[in-house]
Write a protein that holds these residues in place. Sequence first.
Motif, PDB file in Angstrom:
ATOM      1  N   GLU A  67       3.500   3.650 -14.014  1.00 20.97           N
ATOM      2  CA  GLU A  67       3.579   2.394 -12.522  1.00 20.97           C
ATOM      3  C   GLU A  67       5.164   2.417 -11.672  1.00 20.97           C
ATOM      4  O   GLU A  67       4.421   2.468 -10.837  1.00 20.97           O
ATOM      5  N   LEU A  97      -1.738  -0.635 -16.370  1.00 19.85           N
ATOM      6  CA  LEU A  97      -3.402   0.329 -16.977  1.00 19.85           C
ATOM      7  C   LEU A  97      -3.755  -0.548 -18.023  1.00 19.85           C
ATOM      8  O   LEU A  97      -4.821  -0.749 -18.449  1.00 19.85           O
ATOM      9  N   MET A 113      -6.624   0.824 -21.516  1.00 14.17           N
ATOM     10  CA  MET A 113      -5.479   1.482 -20.756  1.00 14.17           C
ATOM     11  C   MET A 113      -6.276   2.732 -20.604  1.00 14.17           C
ATOM     12  O   MET A 113      -6.342   3.817 -19.609  1.00 14.17           O
ATOM     13  N   ALA A 160      -1.797   9.075 -16.138  1.00 12.00           N
ATOM     14  CA  ALA A 160      -1.551   7.999 -15.058  1.00 12.00           C
ATOM     15  C   ALA A 160      -0.561   8.422 -14.063  1.00 12.00           C
ATOM     16  O   ALA A 160      -1.000   7.356 -13.523  1.00 12.00           O
ATOM     17  N   ALA A 174       3.031   3.768 -19.281  1.00  9.42           N
ATOM     18  CA  ALA A 174       1.552   2.750 -18.415  1.00  9.42           C
ATOM     19  C   ALA A 174       2.701   2.896 -17.171  1.00  9.42           C
ATOM     20  O   ALA A 174       3.059   2.563 -16.227  1.00  9.42           O
TER      21      ALA A 174
END
Length: 419
Positions: A326, A411, A62, A24, A322
């Motif tokens: 982010e 996500l 995700m 991610a 996630a």
Amino acid sequence: MKGQDRFDVVVSGGGMAGAAFALAAVQGGLSVAVVDAAPLSDQAAPTFDGRATALSFSSFRMLDALGVGEELRPRACRMDRILVTDGRRPGAASRPASSAFLRFDADEIADGAGGEPLGYMVENRWIRAALTQALTRSGATVLAPASVHDVKVGPGSVEVELADGRVLTSSVVVGAEGRGSTVRKAAGIDALGWRYGQSGVVATVRMERDHGNVAHEHFLPGGPFAILPLTDRRASLVWTETTRRAEALRAASDEAFQSHLMRRFGPFLGEAKVEGPRFVYPIALELAERLHAPRTALIGDAAHAVHPVAGQGFNMGLRGAAVLAEVMSDAAAIGEDVGSELVLERYARWRRFDVAVLSAGFDAFVRLFSNDLPPVRLARDLGMAAVNRIVPLRRAFMHEAGGATGDLPKLMRGESLAA
């Protein structure tokens, strides 16, 4: 020192939560190094991790957004129904032990969940393999086998010293090594928790009759006995017993284990034959007092290791990964220092309430159901019967288990972090 490298993020721990976060973070435009004590190829071996994971549909979104969902989908078994029963005797999984039971059906929330099931059961080795392959393609630097020896925080960066003398410099170090995290200890973050006196005996079985994508969780005084559907008419068993009994089951001959298993399993799916090795995992609660420290963030079991009773541990870890990715990628996009106190506090503020509520809820659930006192048994059976009859409450539980509630990170809504 054997060398020095500079990254935006160093991740200590390349397991499922650490690898997902690394993917991610790379997707969000960050340079990432992943350090793990075991070669990542070893983590996909059948003997490395015998467990299977109940992925909520938001977690699967995700994984889709990270580019590994397509590879996992043939390995994933839908959970269209969950049956929870309460009893005292072995073999009761074949029928409700009383009129008090819970039944969760994906059809009841089909409109709000887009036709998704209650979750997907996937063996951990396949999740690990998919994440590892994606990580090697991602552009992240992977150092495995390697281990973190020390962490030194400076005013604008952190130095991560490896056991071989190599030093990695980054804006932030992320602890994702699980219980007993080296990064957590180096940051001076204490952990609270306790042992339950239980261990989970885990095995994969092949069944004579099809499971129909139904997950069964039966509560006995020694702990829950779960039959979780897998592909190809197989199931993952999570058989919770006192630690003493679990160790006895580990040491039992194949014939003795099979005999005990069938007494516990019951006849409702026919003969169940164990495939592959048995595993025993001690069960404990371990919560970090804080989710971050200067230039340090914690995710996965390094931040919160909970009882597996609801199968939500990895889903909690994915949500944390996630959120952290982010927050960091958004900060980098506007020129902020991704390891600053302000950025890491945004992550902690987003996650701390959810972690506290879920951890306390799982602990209370275990204590309520691992208790055979008649007044307690009566109260919980009445409660189960009530929940089963109140449709809106039952649906709320299903949406929560699916990870579709609260402030979801991008996500988990199926959105990429790529600019």
